[in-house]
Design a protein around this motif. Structure first.
Motif, PDB file in Angstrom:
ATOM      1  N   MET A   1      40.528  40.092  -2.137  1.00 30.07           N
ATOM      2  CA  MET A   1      40.997  41.108  -2.923  1.00 30.07           C
ATOM      3  C   MET A   1      41.212  40.687  -4.175  1.00 30.07           C
ATOM      4  SD  MET A   1      43.432  44.249  -2.056  1.00 30.07           S
ATOM      5  CE  MET A   1      42.288  44.843  -0.916  1.00 30.07           C
ATOM      6  N   ASN A   2      40.377  40.941  -5.419  1.00 30.33           N
ATOM      7  CA  ASN A   2      40.931  40.246  -6.701  1.00 30.33           C
ATOM      8  C   ASN A   2      41.738  40.913  -7.447  1.00 30.33           C
ATOM      9  OD1 ASN A   2      39.196  37.943  -6.106  1.00 30.33           O
ATOM     10  ND2 ASN A   2      37.202  39.269  -6.739  1.00 30.33           N
ATOM     11  N   SER A 133      39.381  47.506  -5.629  1.00 31.74           N
ATOM     12  CA  SER A 133      39.960  46.262  -5.219  1.00 31.74           C
ATOM     13  C   SER A 133      41.710  46.189  -4.840  1.00 31.74           C
ATOM     14  CB  SER A 133      39.603  45.264  -6.530  1.00 31.74           C
ATOM     15  OG  SER A 133      40.357  45.918  -7.565  1.00 31.74           O
TER      16      SER A 133
END
Length: 316
Positions: A1-2, A133
Motif C-alpha cells: 500500500m503506497n 491505496s
C-alpha cells in the motif's frame, strides 16, 4: 500500500472564522477582535488533526470561489495533502463568536453551495482514486444543497469496491439513508435518536439503539459521542462507556472531529477498539484546549492518553 493510510472526504467544507466579543446583544453592532481563520468542515478537520498526530493523510474536499481558495491555502499551509475538487459555487463560511462576559460560544453555520450532479461525480471519482491505496476512508460532515440523501451510501459502496474501511460521521437524511458498508459509525446522541426514531435517554437505550444499527448491517461498530459525558462504544461483542476528561475549555468547535481523527489514527496503528476510543477522547480533550478549530500537538494528545490510562481506564 503506497498511499496514505487515511483519506478523508468533505462535501461541504468551510472557512472557519472565530472571534471574541465582549457581549452578544441583538440589534447592536457586535465589535469583534482576536479573529482567526481555519480550514474547516468535518473531513478537513479530521485530516488536519490526523496529520498533527503524525499519520499520512489525503483530504478530498470541494473548493469554490475566493473562500475555497483560502481553505486550500490553509490546508496546504498545515502540510496536509489536499485533493481539492473545483466547484462553481462559493465555499461557505462558518462564524463562531466567543462571548467574554458569559464564556458562551455562539456558532453560525451557512448551508453551503449547491453541487451539480457532475460535481458530485467528480468528488466520487477523486475519492476512488485516493481510496484504492488507503486503509481507511473518513466521510465526515453535512451534505450541501443539491446532493441526494443517499450520497453517503454511494460512498460506502465505493469503499467496499476498493476494500477501504469507511468511518462515517454525519447527520440528517445523509445518515438515515445509509443501509450498509460502514466500518464505524460515530453519531452524537441526537443523531443516534434520529437513526432509530425513538428516545435514547438511558445508557441501556443508547446501547440497544447502537446494537440495532449493527444488527441491521448498517455498521460494524458504533461510537456514540456524548459530549461532557464521554463516549459509548458498542461492537458485536461488547459495550463500554468511556468518561470524558474534565479540562478548561477554550473552544468546543472541532472536538468531535478530533475524536474521529484520534480513533482513526489509532485503528490505523492496529489499536484495539477500546484503545482507539481512549485515544479519540485524548485527541478531543487536546482540541478543547485550542482556540477556534486550531490543531493540537501530538505530544499533548499522547500525554492525555497516558493520563487517561493511568487514571484507571482500561484500554486493552
Amino acid at each position: 500500500m503506497n498511499g496514505p493510510s487515511i483519506v478523508t472526504l468533505t462535501m461541504n467544507p468551510a472557512l472557519d472564522v472565530t472571534a471574541d466579543a465582549d457581549e452578544v446583544v441583538h440589534t447592536r453592532k457586535i465589535r469583534c477582535r482576536a479573529e482567526r481563520y481555519d480550514a474547516g468542515g468535518g473531513g478537513v478537520n479530521v485530516a488536519r488533526f490526523a496529520h498533527a498526530l503524525g499519520m499520512p493523510v489525503q483530504a478530498v474536499f470541494t473548493a469554490g470561489g475566493a473562500t475555497g481558495s483560502r481553505v486550500m491555502d490553509l490546508v496546504d499551509a498545515e502540510g496536509v495533502h489536499a485533493v481539492p475538487v473545483t466547484i462553481a459555487g462559493q465555499t461557505r463560511e462558518s462564524f463562531t463568536v466567543n462571548e467574554r462576559v458569559s464564556a458562551r460560544q455562539y456558532r453560525f453555520v451557512l448551508p453551503g453551495p449547491a453541487l451539480t450532479p457532475e460535481e458530485q461525480q467528480r468528488c466520487l471519482d477523486a475519492l476512488r482514486r485516493a481510496a484504492v491505496s488507503a486503509r481507511f476512508v473518513v466521510a465526515s460532515g453535512s451534505l450541501p444543497p443539491g446532493v441526494p440523501p443517499d450520497f453517503y451510501q454511494r460512498v460506502a459502496d465505493l469503499c467496499r469496491e476498493t476494500a477501504a474501511l469507511l468511518i462515517l460521521d454525519t447527520s440528517g437524511a445523509g445518515l438515515r439513508q445509509v443501509t450498509g458498508g460502514v466500518h464505524l459509525l460515530k453519531p452524537s446522541l441526537r443523531e443516534l435518536r434520529e437513526c432509530v426514531g425513538r428516545a435514547v435517554e438511558t445508557e441501556c437505550e443508547q446501547e440497544a439503539a447502537a446494537r440495532e444499527l449493527i444488527d441491521r448491517g448498517v455498521t460494524g461498530a458504533v461510537v456514540v459521542s456524548l459530549g461532557a459525558q464521554g463516549a459509548l462504544l458498542v461492537t458485536p461483542d461488547e459495550a463500554e462507556r468511556f468518561p470524558a476528561v474534565p479540562v478548561a475549555t477554550v473552544s468546543e468547535v472541532g472536538a468531535g472531529d478530533a475524536m474521529v481523527a484520534g480513533i482513526t489514527v489509532a485503528l490505523a496503528r492496529d489499536a484495539t477498539w477500546k484503545q482507539a476510543v481512549c485515544y479519540g477522547i485524548a485527541a478531543a480533550t487536546a482540541k478543547l484546549q485550542t482556540p477556534g478549530t486550531a490543531a493540537f500537538g501530538r505530544r499533548e494528545v499522547d500525554a492525555h492518553f497516558q493520563d487517561y490510562v493511568c487514571a484507571g481506564r482500561r484500554c486493552t
